[in-house]
Scaffold this motif. Structure first.
Motif, PDB file in Angstrom:
ATOM      1  N   SER A  67       0.980  -1.003  -0.433  1.00 50.35           N
ATOM      2  CA  SER A  67      -0.259  -0.111  -0.091  1.00 50.35           C
ATOM      3  C   SER A  67       0.678   1.485  -0.281  1.00 50.35           C
ATOM      4  CB  SER A  67      -0.937   0.034   1.264  1.00 50.35           C
ATOM      5  OG  SER A  67      -0.471   0.517   1.807  1.00 50.35           O
TER       6      SER A  67
ATOM      7  N   HIS B  41       0.628   3.350   1.821  1.00 53.19           N
ATOM      8  CA  HIS B  41       0.747   3.609   3.389  1.00 53.19           C
ATOM      9  C   HIS B  41       1.468   2.802   4.392  1.00 53.19           C
ATOM     10  CE1 HIS B  41      -3.217   5.262   2.199  1.00 53.19           C
ATOM     11  NE2 HIS B  41      -3.485   4.473   1.583  1.00 53.19           N
TER      12      HIS B  41
ATOM     13  N   SER C  25      -3.448   2.733  -3.108  1.00 47.49           N
ATOM     14  CA  SER C  25      -4.604   3.386  -1.626  1.00 47.49           C
ATOM     15  C   SER C  25      -5.591   2.064  -1.172  1.00 47.49           C
ATOM     16  CB  SER C  25      -4.305   4.253  -2.204  1.00 47.49           C
ATOM     17  OG  SER C  25      -5.069   5.635  -1.142  1.00 47.49           O
ATOM     18  N   LEU C  26      -5.446   2.237   0.462  1.00 50.19           N
ATOM     19  CA  LEU C  26      -6.161   1.373   1.137  1.00 50.19           C
ATOM     20  C   LEU C  26      -7.744   2.129   1.304  1.00 50.19           C
ATOM     21  CD1 LEU C  26      -4.170  -0.198   3.270  1.00 50.19           C
ATOM     22  CD2 LEU C  26      -4.983  -0.814   0.856  1.00 50.19           C
ATOM     23  N   TYR C  27      -7.248   3.772   1.497  1.00 53.15           N
ATOM     24  CA  TYR C  27      -8.693   4.405   1.489  1.00 53.15           C
ATOM     25  C   TYR C  27      -7.819   5.969   1.194  1.00 53.15           C
ATOM     26  CZ  TYR C  27      -5.489   5.145   5.597  1.00 53.15           C
ATOM     27  OH  TYR C  27      -4.132   5.432   6.361  1.00 53.15           O
TER      28      TYR C  27
ATOM     29  N   PRO D 197      -8.491   8.842   5.730  1.00 53.52           N
ATOM     30  CA  PRO D 197      -8.932   8.477   6.808  1.00 53.52           C
ATOM     31  C   PRO D 197      -9.776   8.009   7.825  1.00 53.52           C
ATOM     32  CG  PRO D 197      -6.458   9.576   6.325  1.00 53.52           C
ATOM     33  CD  PRO D 197      -8.327   9.863   5.764  1.00 53.52           C
TER      34      PRO D 197
ATOM     35  N   GLU E 148     -12.831   7.999   6.763  1.00 54.51           N
ATOM     36  CA  GLU E 148     -14.176   6.758   6.397  1.00 54.51           C
ATOM     37  C   GLU E 148     -12.924   5.242   5.906  1.00 54.51           C
ATOM     38  OE1 GLU E 148     -15.669   8.731   2.883  1.00 54.51           O
ATOM     39  OE2 GLU E 148     -16.535  10.628   4.318  1.00 54.51           O
ATOM     40  N   ALA E 149     -12.395   5.424   6.461  1.00 52.65           N
ATOM     41  CA  ALA E 149     -12.357   3.809   6.765  1.00 52.65           C
ATOM     42  C   ALA E 149     -12.574   2.241   6.932  1.00 52.65           C
ATOM     43  CB  ALA E 149      -9.915   4.127   6.662  1.00 52.65           C
ATOM     44  N   ASP E 150     -13.009   1.636   6.424  1.00 57.32           N
ATOM     45  CA  ASP E 150     -13.072   0.499   7.353  1.00 57.32           C
ATOM     46  C   ASP E 150     -12.307  -0.765   6.596  1.00 57.32           C
ATOM     47  OD1 ASP E 150     -14.904  -0.783   5.763  1.00 57.32           O
ATOM     48  OD2 ASP E 150     -16.706   0.506   6.077  1.00 57.32           O
TER      49      ASP E 150
ATOM     50  N   ARG F 105     -13.704  -2.385   3.217  1.00 57.28           N
ATOM     51  CA  ARG F 105     -13.463  -1.485   2.213  1.00 57.28           C
ATOM     52  C   ARG F 105     -12.129  -1.268   1.990  1.00 57.28           C
ATOM     53  NH1 ARG F 105     -16.232   5.046   3.156  1.00 57.28           N
ATOM     54  NH2 ARG F 105     -18.158   4.281   3.817  1.00 57.28           N
ATOM     55  N   ILE F 106     -11.810  -2.058   3.048  1.00 57.63           N
ATOM     56  CA  ILE F 106      -9.773  -1.856   2.550  1.00 57.63           C
ATOM     57  C   ILE F 106      -9.797  -3.606   1.351  1.00 57.63           C
ATOM     58  CG2 ILE F 106      -7.650  -2.460   3.420  1.00 57.63           C
ATOM     59  CD1 ILE F 106      -8.475   0.173   5.919  1.00 57.63           C
TER      60      ILE F 106
ATOM     61  N   SER G 180       0.824   7.365   7.668  1.00 57.44           N
ATOM     62  CA  SER G 180      -0.316   8.506   6.609  1.00 57.44           C
ATOM     63  C   SER G 180      -0.127   9.713   6.908  1.00 57.44           C
ATOM     64  CB  SER G 180      -1.821   8.423   6.929  1.00 57.44           C
ATOM     65  OG  SER G 180      -2.522   8.695   5.699  1.00 57.44           O
TER      66      SER G 180
END
Length: 86
Positions: free
Chosen positions: A22, A24, A48-50, A53, A55-57, A60-61, A84
């Motif tokens: 990633s 990140h 990119s995982l999100y 940050p 709203e990251a969960d 989704r990741i 990050s």
């Protein structure tokens, strides 16, 4: 040093492969992977995982990771501690 030891110990799996990581990840992961990939002629694919940050969960990741794994992906290199700016 631990990451470098692990990734460089896996270089026989890296030959002409794709390493998925990633954008990140920590600097030590980035540099350890770059060195190992150079030794094995592997390609590093950074995702990119999100976007945000806040709203990251986990679902989704996991979905982003799943969508970026290909037939060429032999190594998934993700660390829990992220670097990050947000």
């Amino acid at each position: 040093m631990g990451l470098a030891t692990v990734y460089n110990g896996l270089t026989h799996y890296f030959a002409n492969a794709e390493i998925l990581t990633s954008t990140h990840d920590h600097y030590s992961t980035e540099k350890s992977l770059e060195f190992a990939a150079a030794r094995a002629s592997a390609v590093i694919k950074r995702i990119s995982l999100y976007d945000d940050p806040a709203e990251a969960d986990a679902d989704r990741i996991a979905d982003v990771i799943d969508k970026n794994i290909t037939a060429k992906t032999k190594i998934l290199a993700l660390t829990w501690v992220h670097s990050s700016p947000a």
